[in-house]
Design a protein around this motif. Sequence first.
Motif, mmCIF file in Angstrom:
data_model
loop_
_atom_site.group_PDB
_atom_site.id
_atom_site.type_symbol
_atom_site.label_atom_id
_atom_site.label_comp_id
_atom_site.label_asym_id
_atom_site.label_seq_id
_atom_site.Cartn_x
_atom_site.Cartn_y
_atom_site.Cartn_z
ATOM 1 N N LYS A 121 -14.120 -13.330 -2.736
ATOM 2 C CA LYS A 121 -14.702 -12.349 -1.770
ATOM 3 C C LYS A 121 -15.137 -13.206 -0.413
ATOM 4 C CE LYS A 121 -16.608 -8.611 -4.389
ATOM 5 N NZ LYS A 121 -15.576 -8.611 -5.307
ATOM 6 N N VAL A 129 0.789 -1.302 0.070
ATOM 7 C CA VAL A 129 0.010 0.083 0.038
ATOM 8 C C VAL A 129 0.855 1.268 0.049
ATOM 9 C CG1 VAL A 129 -2.044 -1.024 0.937
ATOM 10 C CG2 VAL A 129 -0.287 0.005 2.586
ATOM 11 N N ASP A 177 -7.499 -3.228 9.326
ATOM 12 C CA ASP A 177 -6.804 -2.398 8.377
ATOM 13 C C ASP A 177 -6.112 -3.478 7.507
ATOM 14 O OD1 ASP A 177 -7.397 0.235 9.527
ATOM 15 O OD2 ASP A 177 -5.842 -0.360 11.021
ATOM 16 N N ARG A 226 -7.042 -7.029 0.369
ATOM 17 C CA ARG A 226 -8.390 -7.028 -0.631
ATOM 18 C C ARG A 226 -7.734 -6.123 -1.549
ATOM 19 N NH1 ARG A 226 -11.648 -10.705 0.668
ATOM 20 N NH2 ARG A 226 -12.237 -11.183 2.620
ATOM 21 N N ALA A 227 -7.362 -4.841 -1.266
ATOM 22 C CA ALA A 227 -6.990 -3.780 -2.230
ATOM 23 C C ALA A 227 -5.620 -4.361 -3.138
ATOM 24 C CB ALA A 227 -6.628 -2.513 -1.546
ATOM 25 N N ALA A 228 -5.104 -5.080 -2.465
ATOM 26 C CA ALA A 228 -3.604 -5.509 -3.139
ATOM 27 C C ALA A 228 -3.686 -6.623 -3.771
ATOM 28 C CB ALA A 228 -2.550 -5.041 -2.335
ATOM 29 N N HIS A 229 -4.414 -7.713 -3.270
ATOM 30 C CA HIS A 229 -4.303 -9.068 -3.535
ATOM 31 C C HIS A 229 -5.818 -9.014 -4.644
ATOM 32 C CE1 HIS A 229 -1.241 -10.880 -0.676
ATOM 33 N NE2 HIS A 229 -0.875 -9.929 -1.180
ATOM 34 N N THR A 230 -5.737 -8.639 -5.637
ATOM 35 C CA THR A 230 -6.932 -8.598 -6.484
ATOM 36 C C THR A 230 -7.506 -10.169 -6.791
ATOM 37 O OG1 THR A 230 -5.943 -8.323 -8.457
ATOM 38 C CG2 THR A 230 -6.683 -6.481 -7.443
ATOM 39 N N GLU A 254 -6.798 -6.460 6.595
ATOM 40 C CA GLU A 254 -7.734 -7.215 5.605
ATOM 41 C C GLU A 254 -8.031 -6.272 4.378
ATOM 42 O OE1 GLU A 254 -11.147 -9.023 7.305
ATOM 43 O OE2 GLU A 254 -12.202 -9.394 5.434
ATOM 44 N N LYS A 255 -8.123 -5.015 4.766
ATOM 45 C CA LYS A 255 -8.419 -4.032 3.955
ATOM 46 C C LYS A 255 -7.535 -3.570 2.762
ATOM 47 C CE LYS A 255 -9.531 0.192 5.132
ATOM 48 N NZ LYS A 255 -9.963 1.292 6.290
ATOM 49 N N ARG A 256 -6.386 -3.668 3.203
ATOM 50 C CA ARG A 256 -5.040 -3.639 2.559
ATOM 51 C C ARG A 256 -4.782 -4.923 1.614
ATOM 52 N NH1 ARG A 256 -5.025 -0.116 6.408
ATOM 53 N NH2 ARG A 256 -3.586 1.912 6.247
#
Length: 475
Positions: A177, A145, A163, A169-173, A165-167
């Motif tokens: 889900k 990130v 935080d 999910r944003a990076a490991h596309t 988990e959010k990061r």
Amino acid sequence: MVALTSPDFKRRAARALADPQLQKALKRGGSGFHSKRAQAVAALPEFERLREIGRDIKNHALAHLDHYLETFERNVIANGGQVHWCRDAEEARATVLRICREADARTVTKGKSMISEEIGINEHLERNGITPVETDLGEYILQLVDEPPSHIIAPAFHLNREDWEKRFRAAHTDLPKDRVFNERRDIMAEARAKLRQRFLAADVGITGANFLIAETGTSVIVTNEGNGDLTQTLPRVHIALASIEKVVPTLEDCTSLLRLLARSATGQDFSVYTTFSTGVRRAGDLDGPEAYHVVLIDNGRSNMVGTEFGEMLRCIRCAACMNHCPVYGVTGGHAYGWVYPGPMGSVLTPSLVGVDKAGHLPNASTFCGRCESVCPVKIPLPKMMRHWREREFERHLTPSTIRNGLGVWAFFAKRPSLYRAASRLGMGALALLGRGRGRFRSLPLAGGWTRGRDLPAPEPGGTFMARYAAQQRHR
Ligand code: SF4
């Protein structure tokens, strides 16, 4: 050297104080560090004696720095490695890049290393077409990130589980889900799966060094994840980045300091992995690199030797000072604007980047002295912060409001009778104004104080000096 971001500690601190997520993370992380260190210290009766030994080992090594660094170099060469002496960050970056190019490297794995942050090696490698991959879990997520570390041993200290988990999910596309991250082990498993491929593909591994042992030519790293071992043993080439003050004379000295380091940092008796690297892989060795390079970096440290800031070079980067600092405890590391946060950063950063750029940091202290009391090598951090404040004042870098305020105070302080009369007058006025309320919610010239807390109104009975004089009369 990576540029110091804006010297506006106050603005960044205010942002940190207003961030509830960060406050939660700091509170949780801080108390864990305190209690674990306290338990570890209580369980080792000779801890205080060990601190003195640690201080003396580092003082001796620093007093003979040239001798021990040359001895270290001789022993590295004898074991098939190479030492590269670098005056500054630019030379260090160029040296690492040259070694990587000679190894025809496209991917580099990295262990956590504050000196690598200091010289900005990741950005330099990326600019030159080489991909660095952080392998420490905290560093890995921060790299995803594009955030700097906020703590020297727990780089993602400022993040909560949500935080993370959010990061991820944003990076490991490619993450499904419905994948859950309820436990720490879920996060570890995700990082491990991704990093495994990276470890195997890396051409060069870069680590830092907690210590360099002169008598054996060994670099030592400690980790709790084992990523450092994979970083330095799997690739063909191992580069150890180390600042010059990391050298200690003997293996025995190193082990004394290791006993202090783990207890002061995480409250462990010993870190989970303590790895000694000596030279290249020998015939019959099961693993190890074909080439072993130590990049020795000065970057301003030799200028500190023999000055009032020389004792800072004893630092073994345990982070106890920031873990116990009331200022760091509410602002976190990013407020400090550069690589080294907390009390150790408030002394080291001005030494390395200049008081004109970082003179504000020694002011981010309550001078409560907890940092010095927990420092395993007894560095007098408050005293050195005071020296920096004096330098800042001498160079007219302090804001004019503070300079003028100090000027007025000094005028009265040099005239004791006037000082007493003025404080009597001021106290009387405050007592009158605060009558019936007991405290002030706001007060002219004290806005910095009353914005965050009440100011008690003076109680009847006179100033401290008046009460003291009365007490003496009645004795
Ligand atoms: S100054 Fe002392 S307490 Fe702070 S990181 Fe360095 S060794 Fe640890």
